[in-house]
Design an enzyme around this catalytic site. Sequence first.
Site, PDB file in Angstrom:
ATOM      1  N   LEU A  57      49.771   3.830  47.700  1.00 40.21           N
ATOM      2  CA  LEU A  57      50.765   3.422  46.540  1.00 40.21           C
ATOM      3  C   LEU A  57      51.885   5.057  47.170  1.00 40.21           C
ATOM      4  CD1 LEU A  57      49.810   2.566  43.095  1.00 40.21           C
ATOM      5  CD2 LEU A  57      50.933   1.107  45.082  1.00 40.21           C
ATOM      6  N   GLN A  85      51.109   9.988  48.489  1.00 43.79           N
ATOM      7  CA  GLN A  85      50.268  10.340  49.140  1.00 43.79           C
ATOM      8  C   GLN A  85      50.883  11.612  49.195  1.00 43.79           C
ATOM      9  OE1 GLN A  85      49.000  10.084  52.895  1.00 43.79           O
ATOM     10  NE2 GLN A  85      50.694   8.713  53.450  1.00 43.79           N
ATOM     11  N   GLY A  86      50.181  13.189  48.576  1.00 43.42           N
ATOM     12  CA  GLY A  86      51.151  14.264  48.769  1.00 43.42           C
ATOM     13  C   GLY A  86      49.785  15.689  49.728  1.00 43.42           C
ATOM     14  N   GLY A  87      49.801  16.496  49.228  1.00 42.97           N
ATOM     15  CA  GLY A  87      49.540  17.574  50.179  1.00 42.97           C
ATOM     16  C   GLY A  87      47.699  17.761  48.814  1.00 42.97           C
ATOM     17  N   GLY A 107      46.148  14.521  47.697  1.00 45.97           N
ATOM     18  CA  GLY A 107      45.632  13.960  47.383  1.00 45.97           C
ATOM     19  C   GLY A 107      46.170  12.853  48.219  1.00 45.97           C
ATOM     20  N   VAL A 163      47.073   7.948  46.782  1.00 47.33           N
ATOM     21  CA  VAL A 163      47.397   7.078  45.074  1.00 47.33           C
ATOM     22  C   VAL A 163      46.806   6.344  46.170  1.00 47.33           C
ATOM     23  CG1 VAL A 163      48.137   6.373  43.707  1.00 47.33           C
ATOM     24  CG2 VAL A 163      48.546   8.858  43.734  1.00 47.33           C
ATOM     25  N   LYS A 172      43.545   7.666  42.653  1.00 49.85           N
ATOM     26  CA  LYS A 172      44.412   8.967  43.335  1.00 49.85           C
ATOM     27  C   LYS A 172      42.228   9.784  43.376  1.00 49.85           C
ATOM     28  CE  LYS A 172      46.098  13.893  41.347  1.00 49.85           C
ATOM     29  NZ  LYS A 172      46.251  14.329  40.900  1.00 49.85           N
ATOM     30  N   ASP A 231      53.495  21.764  34.398  1.00 48.22           N
ATOM     31  CA  ASP A 231      54.673  21.529  35.501  1.00 48.22           C
ATOM     32  C   ASP A 231      54.779  19.848  35.683  1.00 48.22           C
ATOM     33  OD1 ASP A 231      54.661  21.170  37.930  1.00 48.22           O
ATOM     34  OD2 ASP A 231      52.777  20.167  38.989  1.00 48.22           O
TER      35      ASP A 231
END
Length: 761
Positions: free
Chosen positions: A441, A443-445, A447, A449, A463, A561
């Site tokens: 679905l 993704q980032g730095g 992990g 999803v 996640k 955040d």
Amino acid sequence: MKMRLFLILLVVLLGCSWGYEVLSPDTANHTIMKPEVFTKPGCQRQCGNLLIPYPFGIKSEGLDCAISPAFEVQCSTDINPPLAFPLDPYMTHHIHDISDTELRLNSFQASKCYNQSGPPADGIEQLIHVEYGLDETSFAYSTVNVLTVVGCDDYANLYNDRSLNHTTSKPSQVCSATCPPDKEIREDECSGTGCCQIPITSHANFSIDLLTYKRYRNVSYFNQCGFAFVGEKSRFRFQGMSYLNDSYFRQKIRDIPIVLDWFIANQTCGEAQRDQTSYACKFSNSECINATSSTGYRCRCKQGFAGNPYLTPGCYDINECMDEQKNTCDQICNNIDGSYYCSCQIGYYRKGDKCIANKSQKSQVIKYVLGFGFSCLSLLVGMNWLYFILKKRKRAQQRDKFFRQNGGLLLGQQSREGNTKVFSNEELKRATNNYAADMILGQGGYGVVYRGILSDNRVVAIKKSKQMDESQVEQFINEVVILTQVNHRNVVKLLGCCLECEVPLLVYELVSNGSLLDHVHKIVGGASWLSLENRLRIAAESSGALAYLHSAASIPIIHRDVKLANILLDDNNVAKISDFGASRLVSMDQTKVTTLVQGTLGYLDPEYFYSGRLTTKSDVYSFGVVLAELLTGRKPICMSNREEDRNLATFFVTSMNKNCLFLILEPRIVNEGTPDQLEKAALLVRRCLNLNGAERPTMMEVAMELQNLRGSTKHPWANQQGHEEIMSLKGHSEIRHSDLYDIKMSSGSNLGNDSELLSPR
């Protein structure tokens, strides 16, 4: 122990493979198939759906993609899909396909329609005339082409020279189509009744005139139009009377191609071979073939070879042993250059095309095969049984190791009720199809999803962290503990976690409509549904959730955040707060927490940044930036703006102090809201962005004020004099600021990326 088992298994496998090689059909000696080269290096391979093989080539600036100018092709991209056209001025129709010997072009058509009284249906008296011509050095009309005339009062004159004066010259052939009342019009017949066909005898130049006998006076009640066209005979099948009164007949014959034979040059093979510098068939394993239609030659690969005979590396060997359709061997096939040969296994001899077993050796071979096979099978079964037992034990030890490493014991200590669902790794593998790429679905730095479907058919988001170390264990367990304490419709629900794999996983309810960041910034001008009312609703839902975390949860929670990327939307565009990896629990008697500064650049509370003291007012500041984004459509940090305008929080407050509020709001927002409503919303943003945290409102006050703003009475801007003044002010050339509106919403700024975090989570 492990080394001994490995050696035994290796000996068994080598013995079994040796027996298989001796007793089974051999497909050894397979040469590696070389990739076929279609075009010269750097040249475009195809135009739309049509492959353009050398010696043809698409015309490119500075490149010689074709063997000669006559073979150059123009790719027209004005049409979708693109179409290829010959550069030869005589050939003006697009190319259907190119084979080793033929070129098919869209054919010309001649047609004329008449009304019942005799004059042309369009009121113009004229003859229909079509000319065909070719470059005789490279092309010739194929013998598969015929001239076809369809109609009941038509004839076509065929002239073998385009330059003839048709008013004085006699045609070389005439094709006549009439419908006498005493003759039956039959399907599949083109012998003159309703349809006529004659062969094309000219190889290079000819022309056609389409005429009528009696201007359709006697047949116009069932057939008003006559047609003449040249094309491939096998591509047209006359349908009898249904074609004579078909108003769509012109469209049905539109794609019947005319076939051209092509050749390299107007030379025979013997003539071309005398000049090796221009000879095209000089690569190995190729041969020259004289063209049959006219003087010319082509190249082709020799028997048993394939490839492009006009380009390096030329023709390569076909491995007939790899295709059962290309060899007749019943046991062992042996490939050689350009061919193959067959041989037999041990205990057989060859008789004709068959391998016959030697009677004296047949029984011995059977015994040997059966004994050897059972030995291999027994050893393999025993080895597999032992291997799976050891592997199962190792997996159990590894799961326990990962459970402890990923904070399983810490989770048990921090989870008060102990009701957190713990999923197995196998269960989540099945849910995500072994973490397939098409289930991702986002993704980032930190992990990825995945979308998953549990055994009870629940659709969830999983996640998965990219990596894990000791510094991240507490953060991961912290997120699990926090979310198990939260029960709010606007907070993403945690369903459970998995700790028995190398990296930990969290299982959430699936929020399928993306983040608010996607809808505000990644769509030019914002999503169409994102009206002022919906923006205020989402802001109210988000602030209500944060207020719940601050004051109504069993243990107060500071998110730490808050940003657009962490506000998700469900199918009904209801907001849900997510990503609690940086959050902190606060005791009821605490008002401030000293902690390592974390957050996202542009959203971070300056007071928290400088002092390291985290309060609920830090979330209020971050939410103020979110609300400013919703009102202005600008990003928190925009490096392409002027230095003083790059930070949205500073820019917003400064603009309000300069009384320029309505110049920085998104035009759509200005059109939808009332001045009073927008001013109140802006004042709320300025209060949230106050540098002194003590002077900021609480999140509960923010939520209540946003609910009040949603209930404000709306009036169309056109009925308010103030709006007209604002609009005229925006259009004034002396005070208009392009940087307030000309914002590139599709820019590649990634506000939600981990690269903008001040410190790792």
